[in-house]
Scaffold this motif. Structure first.
Motif, short mmCIF file in Angstrom:
data_model
loop_
_atom_site.label_atom_id
_atom_site.label_comp_id
_atom_site.label_asym_id
_atom_site.label_seq_id
_atom_site.Cartn_x
_atom_site.Cartn_y
_atom_site.Cartn_z
N UNK A 59 2.97 -11.98 -5.88
CA UNK A 59 2.59 -12.10 -4.48
C UNK A 59 1.37 -11.25 -4.11
N UNK A 60 1.24 -10.09 -4.72
CA UNK A 60 0.14 -9.20 -4.33
C UNK A 60 -1.15 -9.45 -5.11
N UNK A 61 -1.15 -10.44 -6.01
CA UNK A 61 -2.35 -10.77 -6.79
C UNK A 61 -2.90 -12.10 -6.33
N UNK A 62 -4.04 -12.09 -5.71
CA UNK A 62 -4.66 -13.31 -5.26
C UNK A 62 -5.79 -13.76 -6.17
#
Length: 99
Positions: A59-62
């Motif tokens: 979720x925190x890696x775009x």
């Protein structure tokens, strides 16, 4: 950095497995141990790349799968492949210089 260490460890596992296989049989079944190590690296990298592509990113890696694929698979495998081909070429030149 961690992926490069991981793939270097995989390379040496393949390299020494080929060496142990040659020692166990008493003859050279695998004539080029460096290429045997590289084949194992390529096999593991295909499985690793499939895992990266088939699972959603955290979720925190775009950054996406392409960034992870390039940084954690393609870059370390390329560095190891260049090193293997460089050392194979050096050995070939050393053999030609001695004869």
């Amino acid at each position: 950095m961690g992926a490069l260490i991981f793939y270097t460890g995989i390379y040496f596992l393949g390299y020494y497995a080929a060496h142990l296989l040659n020692q166990a049989t008493g003859r050279a079944l695998v004539s080029n141990r460096r290429i045997a190590g590289l084949v194992l690296v390529l096999t593991v990298s295909v499985a690793h790349a499939y895992k990266i592509i088939s699972t959603p990113p955290p979720h925190d890696h775009g950054d996406g799968a392409n960034y992870a694929l390039g940084l954690y698979v393609i870059l370390p495998v390329t560095i190891i492949s260049i090193a293997v081909f460089f050392f194979n070429r050096q050995d070939g030149q050393d053999d030609n210089d001695q004869s």
